[in-house]
Scaffold this active site. Structure first.
Site, PDB file in Angstrom:
ATOM      1  N   HIS A 149       0.787  -1.243  -0.113  1.00  0.00           N
ATOM      2  CA  HIS A 149       0.086  -0.056  -0.054  1.00  0.00           C
ATOM      3  C   HIS A 149       0.975   1.403  -0.022  1.00  0.00           C
ATOM      4  O   HIS A 149       2.134   1.114   0.124  1.00  0.00           O
ATOM      5  CB  HIS A 149      -0.992  -0.100   1.345  1.00  0.00           C
ATOM      6  CG  HIS A 149      -0.134   0.127   2.569  1.00  0.00           C
ATOM      7  ND1 HIS A 149       0.668  -0.859   3.130  1.00  0.00           N
ATOM      8  CD2 HIS A 149      -0.017   1.379   3.334  1.00  0.00           C
ATOM      9  CE1 HIS A 149       1.269  -0.434   4.276  1.00  0.00           C
ATOM     10  NE2 HIS A 149       1.022   0.878   4.381  1.00  0.00           N
ATOM     11  N   ASP A 187       0.986   5.402   1.563  1.00  0.00           N
ATOM     12  CA  ASP A 187       0.097   5.960   2.681  1.00  0.00           C
ATOM     13  C   ASP A 187      -0.364   7.400   2.179  1.00  0.00           C
ATOM     14  O   ASP A 187       0.061   7.683   1.142  1.00  0.00           O
ATOM     15  CB  ASP A 187       1.144   6.337   3.842  1.00  0.00           C
ATOM     16  CG  ASP A 187       1.799   5.173   4.753  1.00  0.00           C
ATOM     17  OD1 ASP A 187       1.128   4.162   4.392  1.00  0.00           O
ATOM     18  OD2 ASP A 187       2.776   5.367   5.179  1.00  0.00           O
ATOM     19  N   HIS A 218       4.661   0.142  -0.181  1.00  0.00           N
ATOM     20  CA  HIS A 218       5.562  -0.648   0.854  1.00  0.00           C
ATOM     21  C   HIS A 218       4.727  -1.961   1.272  1.00  0.00           C
ATOM     22  O   HIS A 218       3.492  -1.773   1.216  1.00  0.00           O
ATOM     23  CB  HIS A 218       6.132   0.246   1.943  1.00  0.00           C
ATOM     24  CG  HIS A 218       5.114   1.002   2.548  1.00  0.00           C
ATOM     25  ND1 HIS A 218       4.504   2.181   1.871  1.00  0.00           N
ATOM     26  CD2 HIS A 218       4.505   1.243   3.799  1.00  0.00           C
ATOM     27  CE1 HIS A 218       3.809   2.910   2.795  1.00  0.00           C
ATOM     28  NE2 HIS A 218       3.863   2.246   3.983  1.00  0.00           N
ATOM     29  N   ARG A 232       7.770  -8.717  15.376  1.00  0.00           N
ATOM     30  CA  ARG A 232       8.150  -7.454  15.227  1.00  0.00           C
ATOM     31  C   ARG A 232       7.158  -6.290  15.529  1.00  0.00           C
ATOM     32  O   ARG A 232       6.021  -6.628  15.566  1.00  0.00           O
ATOM     33  CB  ARG A 232       8.308  -7.363  13.309  1.00  0.00           C
ATOM     34  CG  ARG A 232       8.937  -6.087  12.905  1.00  0.00           C
ATOM     35  CD  ARG A 232       9.107  -6.048  11.611  1.00  0.00           C
ATOM     36  NE  ARG A 232       9.571  -4.792  10.783  1.00  0.00           N
ATOM     37  CZ  ARG A 232       8.682  -3.815  10.565  1.00  0.00           C
ATOM     38  NH1 ARG A 232       7.489  -3.876  10.426  1.00  0.00           N
ATOM     39  NH2 ARG A 232       9.425  -2.643  10.240  1.00  0.00           N
TER      40      ARG A 232
END
Ligand SMILES: O=C(O)CCC(=O)C(=O)O
Ligand SMILES: [Fe+2]
Length: 371
Positions: free
Chosen positions: A228, A230, A285, A295
């Protein structure tokens, strides 16, 4: 002026919040299995062309270096940014503490169907047939109510961490934005809606997104966060020492953004892409997961006041460079993103309309996506 939370609320999300207890799953369920992860395009790490630029903010050439990174990558890492490492550690610790709470406790702070803040699956989930191996917690405005649910005793200190992080990030995001504008030859006087620097800092809008990517029994077939861009001006991301974030670079494929202790990742978002008339690339990304380590990341999503019209800046358009995008407010763009997701930028393009993308002014329908 509508606040950012009102803007999000105007475009509600319809995510089916089935919250699994990731730690109890020994195998990857079918609903989480992504069969065609296109890793053959991944370039060899370590070659110079594959290294996301790292920029020292104390470098007198910082603005120029940032401009080059935005043009060629749409992403860079910053060091010497002035945010104390202790604050970065604290916000990471907060995310870790939150996501390791028992499921029943986290569900007390679940994002309501018409809300934006709270615990839940990635908002972009509704655009993909498979589920993502991650959990998130979004903060727009005060987290007090949700934090009281999560930590009846300890909520105040966690609220304080969020407040401190928000203040520090807002300052840094403003600084980065002006450096990015400066690299395009745009000064504060050229941005009519900005007012003075202090006024702008006051009016800018932001959201905070805490993410957790649990260890996964079959990482080669799982997706932490699907590809996607941002919708922001820019996003500042703090990641722990586990890699997973990848950016797409034209001609190279997916490139890992390696964790850098004390460093922060900065993504160019869709609104800056529009303002720069496409000179700076809104970066695609995604996040991959791994078998053994969990993570965590914290994304600070930063943009203009939600009702300000953003359009290609007049200094960047002329007879040979026509404006490539029409003007939009962040509020309106959130609706556009909700409808067209990764085609939202094309949908506001003035020169390359995509078949089937009509009615872009109708932003009040359907689901939405944060970033
Ligand atoms: O976790 C990451 O590295 C990326 C998170 C992200 O892209 C987002 O929250 O929009
Ligand atoms: Fe993102």
């Amino acid at each position: 002026m509508p606040s950012l939370s009102e803007a999000y609320r105007a475009h509600p999300v319809h995510v089916n919040h089935k919250h699994p207890d990731f730690n109890s799953l020994q195998e990857l369920p079918e609903s989480y299995t992504w069969n065609h992860l296109d890793d053959h395009t991944l370039i060899k790490e370590g070659t110079t062309s594959s290294i996301v630029p790292v920029i020292d903010l104390n470098d007198p050439n910082a603005s120029k270096l940032i401009g080059h990174a935005c043009k060629t990558w749409g992403v860079y890492q910053v060091v010497n940014h002035g945010i104390p490492i202790s604050l970065l550690d604290e916000i990471q610790w907060l995310g870790q503490t939150l996501f390791t709470l028992p499921s029943h406790q986290k569900l007390k702070a679940i994002r309501s169907p018409d809300g934006v803040s709270g615990y839940g699956l990635a908002r972009i989930s509704s655009f993909f047939p498979k589920l993502m191996w991650s959990e998130g917690f979004t903060i727009v405005g005060s987290p007090l109510d949700h934090f009281q649910q999560l930590w009846p005793q300890d909520y105040a200190k966690h609220c304080d961490t969020v407040l401190q992080y928000d203040e520090a990030m807002k300052k840094l995001a403003g600084k980065l934005m002006w450096l990015m504008l400066d690299s395009l030859g745009i000064t504060m006087e050229d941005i009519k809606w900005a007012g003075s620097k202090a006024q702008f800092d006051e009016k800018a809008c932001a959201a905070m997104q805490l993410n957790s990517y649990p260890s996964c029994p079959d990482p080669d077939h799982a997706m932490g966060l699907a590809p996607h861009t941002d919708s922001t001006f820019l996003t500042i991301l703090s990641q722990n020492d586990i890699s997973g974030l990848q950016v797409q670079r034209e001609g190279s494929g997916w490139v890992t953004v390696p964790p850098l202790h004390g460093g922060l990742v900065v993504n160019v978002g869709d609104l800056f892409h529009i303002l720069s008339n496409g000179l700076y690339t809104s970066v695609l990304h995604r996040v991959l997961v791994n078998r053994t380590r969990q993570r965590f990341s914290v994304a600070y999503l930063y943009g203009p006041p939600s009702n300000v019209e953003i359009c290609p800046h007049e200094k960047l358009v002329g007879p040979t460079q026509p404006p490539l995008y029409r003007s939009v407010t962040w509020n309106e763009y959130l609706g556009t993103k909700a409808k067209y997701f990764n085609k939202a930028l094309s949908s506001v393009s003035l020169c390359a309309p995509i078949n089937g993308l009509f009615d872009v002014n109708d932003s009040n329908k359907s689901s939405v996506q944060v970033g």
